[in-house]
Design an enzyme around this catalytic site. Sequence first.
Site, PDB file in Angstrom:
ATOM      1  N   GLU A 146      -0.500  -9.224  -0.612  1.00  0.00           N
ATOM      2  CA  GLU A 146      -2.483 -10.247  -0.310  1.00  0.00           C
ATOM      3  C   GLU A 146      -2.944 -10.080  -1.765  1.00  0.00           C
ATOM      4  OE1 GLU A 146      -1.670  -6.304   2.280  1.00  0.00           O
ATOM      5  OE2 GLU A 146      -3.065  -8.107   4.199  1.00  0.00           O
TER       6      GLU A 146
ATOM      7  N   GLU B  85       4.388  -5.301   6.983  1.00  0.00           N
ATOM      8  CA  GLU B  85       3.443  -3.904   7.904  1.00  0.00           C
ATOM      9  C   GLU B  85       3.953  -4.030   9.270  1.00  0.00           C
ATOM     10  OE1 GLU B  85       2.658  -6.350   5.770  1.00  0.00           O
ATOM     11  OE2 GLU B  85       0.681  -5.332   4.580  1.00  0.00           O
TER      12      GLU B  85
ATOM     13  N   GLY C  27       0.409  -5.148   0.298  1.00  0.00           N
ATOM     14  CA  GLY C  27      -0.290  -5.041   0.030  1.00  0.00           C
ATOM     15  C   GLY C  27      -0.174  -6.020  -1.500  1.00  0.00           C
TER      16      GLY C  27
ATOM     17  N   ALA D  40       1.066  -1.135   0.109  1.00  0.00           N
ATOM     18  CA  ALA D  40      -0.126   0.171   0.234  1.00  0.00           C
ATOM     19  C   ALA D  40       0.913   1.224   0.051  1.00  0.00           C
ATOM     20  CB  ALA D  40      -0.973  -0.255   1.139  1.00  0.00           C
TER      21      ALA D  40
HETATM   22  C1  HXC Z   1       5.063   4.506  -1.313  1.00  0.00           C
HETATM   23  C2  HXC Z   1       6.787   3.597  -2.294  1.00  0.00           C
HETATM   24  C3  HXC Z   1       6.388   2.372  -1.384  1.00  0.00           C
HETATM   25  C4  HXC Z   1       5.309   2.204  -0.851  1.00  0.00           C
HETATM   26  C5  HXC Z   1       8.321   2.306  -2.932  1.00  0.00           C
HETATM   27  N1  HXC Z   1       8.344   2.992  -2.878  1.00  0.00           N
HETATM   28  N2  HXC Z   1       6.781   1.041  -1.711  1.00  0.00           N
HETATM   29  N3  HXC Z   1       6.186   4.212  -2.086  1.00  0.00           N
HETATM   30  N4  HXC Z   1       4.781   3.215  -0.693  1.00  0.00           N
HETATM   31  N5  HXC Z   1       4.454   1.248  -0.561  1.00  0.00           N
HETATM   32  C6  HXC Z   1       8.655   4.278  -3.202  1.00  0.00           C
HETATM   33  C7  HXC Z   1       9.584   4.635  -2.990  1.00  0.00           C
HETATM   34  O1  HXC Z   1       9.543   5.193  -1.728  1.00  0.00           O
HETATM   35  C8  HXC Z   1      10.820   5.027  -3.775  1.00  0.00           C
HETATM   36  O2  HXC Z   1      10.798   6.703  -4.178  1.00  0.00           O
HETATM   37  C9  HXC Z   1      10.575   4.895  -5.233  1.00  0.00           C
HETATM   38  O3  HXC Z   1       8.925   3.755  -4.503  1.00  0.00           O
HETATM   39  C10 HXC Z   1      11.404   3.020  -5.599  1.00  0.00           C
HETATM   40  O4  HXC Z   1      11.904   2.434  -4.125  1.00  0.00           O
HETATM   41  P1  HXC Z   1      13.669   2.533  -3.338  1.00  0.00           P
HETATM   42  O5  HXC Z   1      13.057   2.421  -1.559  1.00  0.00           O
HETATM   43  O6  HXC Z   1      14.184   3.048  -3.447  1.00  0.00           O
HETATM   44  O7  HXC Z   1      13.513   1.034  -3.897  1.00  0.00           O
HETATM   45  P2  HXC Z   1      15.042   0.319  -2.893  1.00  0.00           P
HETATM   46  O8  HXC Z   1      16.197   0.794  -1.868  1.00  0.00           O
HETATM   47  O9  HXC Z   1      15.055  -0.623  -4.249  1.00  0.00           O
HETATM   48  O10 HXC Z   1      13.792  -0.750  -2.110  1.00  0.00           O
HETATM   49  C11 HXC Z   1      13.042  -1.618  -2.632  1.00  0.00           C
HETATM   50  C12 HXC Z   1      11.996  -1.630  -1.573  1.00  0.00           C
HETATM   51  C13 HXC Z   1      11.822  -0.137  -0.829  1.00  0.00           C
HETATM   52  C14 HXC Z   1      12.191  -2.997  -0.288  1.00  0.00           C
HETATM   53  C15 HXC Z   1      10.719  -2.462  -1.745  1.00  0.00           C
HETATM   54  O11 HXC Z   1      10.762   0.268  -1.593  1.00  0.00           O
HETATM   55  C16 HXC Z   1      10.590  -1.235   0.117  1.00  0.00           C
HETATM   56  O12 HXC Z   1      10.981  -1.108   1.430  1.00  0.00           O
HETATM   57  N6  HXC Z   1       8.998  -0.573  -0.036  1.00  0.00           N
HETATM   58  C17 HXC Z   1       8.463  -0.061   0.803  1.00  0.00           C
HETATM   59  C18 HXC Z   1       7.329  -1.810   1.287  1.00  0.00           C
HETATM   60  C19 HXC Z   1       6.598  -1.845   2.175  1.00  0.00           C
HETATM   61  O13 HXC Z   1       6.829  -1.711   4.262  1.00  0.00           O
HETATM   62  N7  HXC Z   1       5.176  -2.594   1.875  1.00  0.00           N
HETATM   63  C20 HXC Z   1       4.194  -2.624   3.187  1.00  0.00           C
HETATM   64  C21 HXC Z   1       3.584  -1.402   2.790  1.00  0.00           C
HETATM   65  S1  HXC Z   1       2.233  -1.171   3.930  1.00  0.00           S
HETATM   66  P3  HXC Z   1      11.500   8.007  -4.175  1.00  0.00           P
HETATM   67  O14 HXC Z   1      10.634   9.465  -4.791  1.00  0.00           O
HETATM   68  O15 HXC Z   1      12.202   7.821  -3.407  1.00  0.00           O
HETATM   69  O16 HXC Z   1      12.354   7.451  -5.857  1.00  0.00           O
HETATM   70  C22 HXC Z   1       1.132  -2.479   3.564  1.00  0.00           C
HETATM   71  C23 HXC Z   1      -0.230  -2.674   4.350  1.00  0.00           C
HETATM   72  C24 HXC Z   1      -1.776  -2.704   3.781  1.00  0.00           C
HETATM   73  O17 HXC Z   1       1.048  -2.997   2.345  1.00  0.00           O
HETATM   74  C25 HXC Z   1      -2.319  -2.824   4.102  1.00  0.00           C
HETATM   75  C26 HXC Z   1      -3.428  -2.075   4.798  1.00  0.00           C
HETATM   76  C27 HXC Z   1      -4.359  -0.797   5.508  1.00  0.00           C
END
Ligand code: HXC
Length: 261
Positions: A115, A135, A112, A67
């Site tokens: 999921e 999460e 997400g 998400a």
């Molecule tokens: C918003 C995101 C994102 C996310 C990546 N980006 N994941 N933006 N939401 N979930 C964006 C980064 O901010 C970055 O933007 C660009 O995508 C590239 O990501 P990087 O982090 O620079 O890449 P990298 O270093 O290769 O790392 C990849 C990654 C990392 C390991 C996938 O991006 C990461 O950990 N992302 C978050 C993963 C996460 O926690 N997902 C769960 C979310 S909670 P910029 O602008 O800086 O280039 C969820 C809950 C669901 O899903 C239920 C809720 C009700």
Amino acid sequence: MKSYNNLLFDVTDGIGTLTINRPKSLNALNSETLAEIGEALAEIKDNADVKVLVITGSGEKAFVAGADISQMVSMNSLGAAALSELAHNSFKTIESLPQITIAAVNGYCLGGGFELANSCDIRVASSKAKFGQPEVGLGIVPGFGGTQRLTRLVGRGKAKEIIATGAQITAQEAQSIGAVEEVVEPDQLMDKALEIAKAIMKNGPVAVRMAKYVIDKGADLDLNTAISFETQMWAQTFATKDQKEGMQAFLEKRHAKFSGE
Ligand code: HXC
């Protein structure tokens, strides 16, 4: 199909491909994208040209990295509940589609994204894909079905390990625990998804649709009720033209020509 801000859609030879298209954010699911997924699926449900649906992510790096954290950071509980409900509606629509759905997981499949993949019928992954429910590291629990669908796929112990550690697992590990059906080299991913889609399309369409339905409905029932339900569905297939054609074709040693009736 109308055009969407965050999705691409294509139909070729009966196979629909829905691509989550926000590559700059690793295809993170914001509320607009989740709503668009729901709308697109409602269109696909009634589209007789789509026999099988493949869902994938845009770009080399990610299927869906979760998400959208930039949208969630300032959210209160009310907003979070609305977002979760929006995702649940869209993901339940995936499960209720008459078509078989295949997630073609091309990269990061986190939160997400995992999921979303787990709402599809079949998961095919690139050997470079990474899966996880990160999460708890953000101070929240999975909210798009992760505590439930992942648990039903891999069992409570593994689901708790994945969710409580938040650790990423490889595609091979995901396959070994039953969260992924096939793992292939990255450049073979779409070919593998299409190969499965084509194998499905050779079969009786009503039977395939009913098989999906009875498997999913039966999973929520006790075994005795579920096998009675299977008997009803099985018996119904004998009222179809596809059953007559399928069996006649076998006896005549030819390929069946199913009409889907
Ligand atoms: C918003 C995101 C994102 C996310 C990546 N980006 N994941 N933006 N939401 N979930 C964006 C980064 O901010 C970055 O933007 C660009 O995508 C590239 O990501 P990087 O982090 O620079 O890449 P990298 O270093 O290769 O790392 C990849 C990654 C990392 C390991 C996938 O991006 C990461 O950990 N992302 C978050 C993963 C996460 O926690 N997902 C769960 C979310 S909670 P910029 O602008 O800086 O280039 C969820 C809950 C669901 O899903 C239920 C809720 C009700």
